[in-house]
Write an enzyme that holds these catalytic residues in place. Structure first.
Site, short mmCIF file in Angstrom:
data_model
loop_
_atom_site.label_atom_id
_atom_site.label_comp_id
_atom_site.label_asym_id
_atom_site.label_seq_id
_atom_site.Cartn_x
_atom_site.Cartn_y
_atom_site.Cartn_z
N ARG A 92 0.81 -1.23 0.00
CA ARG A 92 0.00 0.00 0.00
C ARG A 92 0.84 1.27 0.00
NH1 ARG A 92 -2.13 -4.11 2.82
NH2 ARG A 92 -4.34 -4.59 2.51
N HIS A 117 -1.11 -2.54 -4.45
CA HIS A 117 -0.58 -3.44 -5.48
C HIS A 117 -0.61 -2.84 -6.89
CE1 HIS A 117 -0.02 -6.47 -2.53
NE2 HIS A 117 -1.24 -6.97 -2.51
N HIS A 188 2.59 -12.88 -5.32
CA HIS A 188 1.52 -13.00 -4.31
C HIS A 188 0.91 -14.41 -4.33
CE1 HIS A 188 -1.51 -11.79 -1.53
NE2 HIS A 188 -1.41 -10.49 -1.77
N ASP A 260 -1.61 -9.74 8.57
CA ASP A 260 -1.40 -9.04 7.30
C ASP A 260 -0.40 -7.93 7.57
OD1 ASP A 260 -1.53 -8.21 4.70
OD2 ASP A 260 -3.57 -7.39 4.81
N GLU A 325 5.07 -12.69 1.16
CA GLU A 325 5.40 -11.80 0.05
C GLU A 325 6.68 -11.05 0.39
OE1 GLU A 325 1.72 -9.42 -0.76
OE2 GLU A 325 0.98 -10.75 0.82
#
Length: 361
Positions: A92, A117, A188, A260, A325
């Site tokens: 982000r 993304h 991803h 996350d 990731e």
């Protein structure tokens, strides 16, 4: 004359289901093999990893990647990033804004108040030029025009996937630009080491080689300073199952519905080193992640609904996968204290990540 129907490949996928002529180019399925019997399958739409078959403790080959059975399902999917290369800026950028050399740039907003993304049509959605150079290697190339999704400079990107004889999938990234720009690339892939279609990764044991992480606000933007993982449910410096603390009464986990978050890797900046180790008790499959990037984003598939049709009619509920990731930190263009994501003309961005698969038990 009618075409002869194709037989499914080892992953149960029909190559013709991924063949199409789209306005921006032709899509197809690419298959990598090694002498151990492992296979990896890719499509050039989004340079996506569609399937990865690795051996389990019983010797059976298990597909550890969530995804779809056809190109159209990828295009229509509510999970737009399954197996994809994300860019120009993975993760982000706060409020979709950043500045370079006194010039302000605005990006599409596609995730709450932020840009995620690469924007509305990031690298995950475009057709890359694919070239299978060897039985175990495929190269994808894309030229992003100056101004695409608001980013400055014409950016030329190359991604090379290699399936080694040691059952390791390597990803090599290269990029160059015509103007100063920002860049953050990742793959991803959504992993379930018990096999795609298994309903949960809560039983997976995870280690992340990071003593610090980046706490985020309710929109998933880091506050700024790193925080120690010690004494929190974010601590994977020693082995823990994912489900052990994922529902703990901890604001970071409540806001994200699970993990996350970006972990700041202990290894030296820019040097290749281990980022994480994950294993499934059901299959004995162990995955180790190595990277030269400064961080790894742990995402536990918190927003998957279970509604979409995955491969072989499988449904993917929340936490049916985890993503590791490898990347730079979120919102780095607005955080001068973070490692830089700036790329200048005349420079070449290079990065490497490897996923190594072995078996235990």
């Amino acid at each position: 004359m009618e075409k002869t129907p194709q037989a499914p490949n080892k992953a149960g996928l029909l190559p013709e289901a991924f063949e199409a002529t789209l306005p921006e180019g032709t899509s197809k399925l690419y298959t990598l093999t090694n002498r151990q019997g492992a296979e990896a399958h890719f499509i050039n739409q989004g340079a996506k990893l569609v399937s990865l078959l690795v051996p389990s403790r019983t010797g059976d080959f298990v597909d550890v990647i969530l995804g779809h059975d056809s190109l159209q399902e990828y295009i229509d999917s509510e999970e737009a990033y399954f197996g994809a290369i994300c860019g120009r800026y993975a993760n982000r950028i706060a409020l979709g804004k950043f500045a370079l050399d006194g010039i302000n740039y605005e990006l599409p907003i596609n995730n709450g108040p932020n840009s995620l993304h690469g924007g509305l049509r990031g690298f995950n959605a475009v057709i890359w030029k694919g070239e299978q150079t060897k039985a175990n290697q495929v190269c994808f190339r894309y030229v992003s025009p100056d101004g695409e999704e608001g980013y400055p400079g014409e950016l030329s990107v190359e991604v090379i996937y290699t399936l080694t004889e040691e059952n390791e999938l390597t990803i090599e990234y290269t990029a160059s630009t015509t103007k100063p720009t920002v860049l953050n690339l990742t793959n991803h892939a959504y992993f379930n080491l018990s096999g795609e279609g298994d309903p949960s990764v809560h039983d997976h044991t995870l280690v992340i080689d990071a003593k610090e992480y980046l706490p985020t606000d309710e929109t998933a933007i880091p506050y700024g300073a790193p925080a120690p993982v010690e004494g929190t449910p974010m601590d994977f410096t020693t082995p823990h199952t994912i489900g052990e603390r994922v529902d703990a009464d901890f604001d970071q986990l409540r806001w994200a519905r699970g993990y996350d978050h970006t972990y700041i890797l202990d290894k030296a900046l820019g040097k290749l080193g281990r980022a994480a180790r994950c294993s499934s008790p059901k299959t004995g499959i162990v995955m180790e992640v190595y990277t030269d990037q400064p961080g790894v984003q742990l995402y536990t598939g918190n927003w998957m609904s279970g509604n979409l049709r995955g491969k072989h009619d499988h449904r993917y509920p929340a936490r049916a996968a985890l993503c590791l990731e490898t990347q730079h930190y979120p919102n780095s263009p607005n955080k001068p204290e973070y490692p830089t994501t700036r790329l200048n003309p005349g420079e070449v961005f290079r990065s490497a990540t490897a996923f190594r698969f072995t078996v235990e038990g």
